[in-house]
Motif scaffolding. Structure first.
Motif, short mmCIF file in Angstrom:
data_model
loop_
_atom_site.label_atom_id
_atom_site.label_comp_id
_atom_site.label_asym_id
_atom_site.label_seq_id
_atom_site.Cartn_x
_atom_site.Cartn_y
_atom_site.Cartn_z
N SER A 85 7.65 7.77 -6.37
CA SER A 85 7.10 9.11 -6.62
C SER A 85 5.70 9.24 -6.04
N ILE A 86 4.91 8.15 -6.13
CA ILE A 86 3.56 8.16 -5.56
C ILE A 86 3.63 8.31 -4.03
N LEU A 87 4.52 7.54 -3.40
CA LEU A 87 4.62 7.58 -1.94
C LEU A 87 5.14 8.93 -1.45
N LEU A 88 6.06 9.53 -2.19
CA LEU A 88 6.56 10.86 -1.82
C LEU A 88 5.46 11.90 -1.99
N ASP A 89 4.71 11.81 -3.08
CA ASP A 89 3.61 12.75 -3.31
C ASP A 89 2.53 12.62 -2.23
N ALA A 90 2.40 11.40 -1.68
CA ALA A 90 1.39 11.17 -0.63
C ALA A 90 1.85 11.70 0.72
N GLY A 91 3.09 12.15 0.80
CA GLY A 91 3.60 12.74 2.03
C GLY A 91 4.04 11.74 3.08
N LEU A 92 4.35 10.51 2.67
CA LEU A 92 4.78 9.49 3.64
C LEU A 92 6.20 9.76 4.10
N ASP A 93 6.46 9.51 5.40
CA ASP A 93 7.81 9.67 5.91
C ASP A 93 8.64 8.43 5.60
N ASP A 94 9.94 8.48 5.92
CA ASP A 94 10.84 7.39 5.56
C ASP A 94 10.46 6.07 6.22
N GLN A 95 10.00 6.11 7.47
CA GLN A 95 9.64 4.88 8.16
C GLN A 95 8.50 4.16 7.45
N ARG A 96 7.49 4.91 7.07
CA ARG A 96 6.36 4.30 6.36
C ARG A 96 6.78 3.79 4.99
N ILE A 97 7.57 4.58 4.29
CA ILE A 97 8.03 4.16 2.96
C ILE A 97 8.90 2.91 3.07
N ASN A 98 9.81 2.88 4.04
CA ASN A 98 10.68 1.72 4.22
C ASN A 98 9.86 0.46 4.48
N ALA A 99 8.88 0.56 5.39
CA ALA A 99 8.06 -0.61 5.72
C ALA A 99 7.27 -1.08 4.51
N LEU A 100 6.69 -0.13 3.78
CA LEU A 100 5.87 -0.50 2.63
C LEU A 100 6.72 -1.10 1.52
N LEU A 101 7.88 -0.51 1.24
CA LEU A 101 8.75 -1.04 0.20
C LEU A 101 9.26 -2.43 0.57
N MET A 102 9.58 -2.62 1.85
CA MET A 102 10.04 -3.93 2.29
C MET A 102 8.97 -4.98 2.02
N GLU A 103 7.73 -4.64 2.27
CA GLU A 103 6.66 -5.62 2.05
C GLU A 103 6.37 -5.83 0.57
N LEU A 104 6.53 -4.79 -0.23
CA LEU A 104 6.39 -4.96 -1.68
C LEU A 104 7.47 -5.89 -2.22
N PHE A 105 8.71 -5.61 -1.82
CA PHE A 105 9.82 -6.45 -2.28
C PHE A 105 9.73 -7.85 -1.68
N GLY A 106 9.55 -7.93 -0.35
CA GLY A 106 9.59 -9.22 0.33
C GLY A 106 8.42 -10.12 -0.03
N ALA A 107 7.21 -9.67 0.33
CA ALA A 107 6.03 -10.49 0.09
C ALA A 107 5.77 -10.67 -1.40
N GLY A 108 5.93 -9.63 -2.18
CA GLY A 108 5.64 -9.72 -3.61
C GLY A 108 6.55 -10.67 -4.34
N THR A 109 7.85 -10.63 -4.05
CA THR A 109 8.78 -11.49 -4.76
C THR A 109 8.68 -12.94 -4.29
N GLU A 110 8.57 -13.17 -3.00
CA GLU A 110 8.56 -14.53 -2.47
C GLU A 110 7.30 -15.29 -2.88
N THR A 111 6.13 -14.68 -2.68
CA THR A 111 4.89 -15.39 -3.01
C THR A 111 4.76 -15.63 -4.50
N SER A 112 5.09 -14.63 -5.31
CA SER A 112 4.96 -14.78 -6.76
C SER A 112 5.97 -15.77 -7.32
N SER A 113 7.22 -15.74 -6.84
CA SER A 113 8.23 -16.67 -7.35
C SER A 113 7.87 -18.10 -6.96
#
Length: 493
Positions: free
Chosen positions: A274-302
């Motif tokens: 909802s934050i990213l949509l409100d910020a007006g980000l397009d799908d490419q930016r959202i996809n890249a950012l979500l990938m890094e949240l899921f990828g980097a966030g899960t791997e480093t923390s686990s």
């Protein structure tokens, strides 16, 4: 004809040697000292499967602050002291803020919209601002604390259901973190811990596959002229994996866009999307950012949580100290994130885990945007710069008994990992510092505390904790090798 062919081949060989060795030697004047490179391969043959440790040894011989080496045709400068890290991450932060993008990850649409890999341009600044002021803001993190607490207890209940069985803890923690991010980002689970073949299990599998590809070597990183050919298909494999990941949440993203456009729902979801949509980000930016949240966030923390549990297993007295602190402060109350500031030994334990086992031991490589002088040496344009956070955190000139796991060293200390103390930089520093520090430390703290408060565990087959192997496997993250296997046991406090 054969003589002519041999002559042509010889000419091309001489040109090759000139380009990748003789000519290159003329451009290395003023570099920090380093081992003498071999023709063509440089110092590649001197490295093994643990470059972070080997770089630390080279620093003792060639330069405690800075040394240089050749990896194939690539010039690399390594910073191995707090003083050198300060120069790279603070004093010359702007000039050295370029990012070296691993050849396998050079998928144009992803890199150009990535907060990790793209240059520090206007697009990058906008993404960082959204992360800093919205996604990782104190208000946002606090508002979602109950979700992380609930998922930590779900992890505990799952392990209680496996009491007496052997569990590979990294897989269970990774799945839990994927679900935490699913809740924070989409307000729904992504993975069913009890049914690893059901639901959206492919999401977890794709992320894991992506990280494995990131850990594999690509010859083009040492000989960039090979990059455009993608001879081993690694870039194509990464691009396909990225698309598969985007497809998993594509339908959710389209539905959320539709609902936001129509103003559907009297109680709109307040999550990362909802934050990213409100910020007006397009799908490419959202996809890249979500990938890094899921990828980097899960791997480093686990990975960090696995190391934390390994240290607790090897040092049962530390586990008991954590448990006694929680009993003293909380009594019979279940630990919450809001309690963590009242648990100084827990905070010291997390810091000590990050010191001895930084998730990214060499951080991510930087690139010089232009030629500059650092500590009296010349750093040429496009040179790679690595900061050996692992070596700095184990330097006996800085730390007493650096190889000993001792949370007590942080009790009463103001030393922190927020990028201002360059002897302790598990998350990096400067403008490229990890934007997710506030969230990552909450993950680690609440999961470790919840596990210690509600569970005990032992090693399989009656193995003595002193026999636990604590070897490292180098990759995008520093993994434990072999993975930690535990036998969980319920406790009631």
């Amino acid at each position: 004809m054969e003589v002519f062919s041999a002559t042509i081949a010889s000419i091309f060989f001489i040109i090759f040697i000139y380009i990748f060795f003789i000519k290159d030697q003329s451009s290395t004047k003023g570099l920090p000292p380093g081992p003498k490179p071999w023709p063509i391969v440089g110092n590649l043959l001197q490295l093994g499967d643990k470059p972070h440790a080997q770089f630390a040894e080279l620093a003792q011989t060639y330069g405690h602050d800075l040394f240089s080496l050749k990896l194939g045709s690539q010039t690399v400068v390594v910073a191995s002291s707090p003083a050198a890290a300060t120069q790279v991450l603070k004093t010359h932060d702007r000039i050295l803020s370029g990012r070296y993008v691993f050849q396998s990850f050079r998928v144009e649409k992803h890199v150009n919209n990535s907060i990790v890999w793209c240059e520090c341009n206007d697009n990058w600044k906008m993404l960082r601002k959204v992360c800093r002021t919205e996604v990782f803001s104190a208000k946002m993190i606090e508002s979602q604390a109950h979700l992380r607490e609930a998922k930590a207890m779900e992890l505990v209940e799952f392990l209680k259901g496996r009491e007496g069985q052997v569990v590979k803890i990294i897989e269970v923690v990774f799945g839990s973190l994927v679900n935490i991010f699913g809740r924070l980002i989409f307000s729904q689970d992504v993975f069913d811990l009890g049914d690893p073949t059901g639901g959206s299990a492919e999401m977890k599998d794709h992320i894991w596959q992506m990280l494995e590809m990131g850990n594999s070597a690509n010859p083009a990183d040492y000989f960039p002229f090979l990059g455009k050919f993608d001879l081993f298909g690694q870039r194509r494999a990464v691009a396909n994996c990225l698309q598969q990941i985007y497809d998993v949440w594509g339908a959710m993203l389209r539905e959320r866009r539709r609902a936001a456009k129509e103003g559907a729902g009297s109680h709109p979801l307040h999550d990362f999307v909802s934050i990213l949509l409100d910020a007006g980000l397009d799908d490419q930016r959202i996809n890249a950012l979500l990938m890094e949240l899921f990828g980097a966030g899960t791997e480093t923390s686990s990975s960090t949580i696995e190391w934390a549990m390994a240290e607790l297993t090897k040092n049962p007295s530390i586990k008991e100290k954590l448990r006694r602190e929680m009993e003293s402060v909380l009594g019979k109350e279940r630990v919450k994130e809001s309690d963590i500031p009242r648990l100084p030994y827990l905070q010291a334990f997390v810091k000590e885990t990050l010191r001895l086992h930084p998730a990214t031991p060499m951080l991510l490589p930087r690139r010089a945007l232009e030629t500059c002088q650092v500590m009296g040496y010349t750093i040429p344009k496009d040179c790679q710069i690595m900061v050996n956070a692992w070596a700095i955190a184990r330097d006996p000139k800085i730390w007493k008994d650096p190889l000993k796991f001792s949370p007590e060293r942080f009790l009463g200390s103001s030393l922190d990992f927020k990028g201002n103390d360059f002897e302790f930089i598990p998350f990096g520093g400067g403008r490229r510092i990890c934007p997710g520090i506030p969230l990552a430390t909450q993950f680690i703290g609440i999961i470790v505390a919840t596990l210690v408060q509600n569970l005990d565990w032992s090693l399989p087959n009656g193995m003595d904790p002193s026999e636990l192997v604590m070897e490292e496997k180098f990759g995008l993250t520093l993994q434990k090798e072999p993975p930690l296997l535990i036998v969980p046991k319920s406790i009631y406090f």
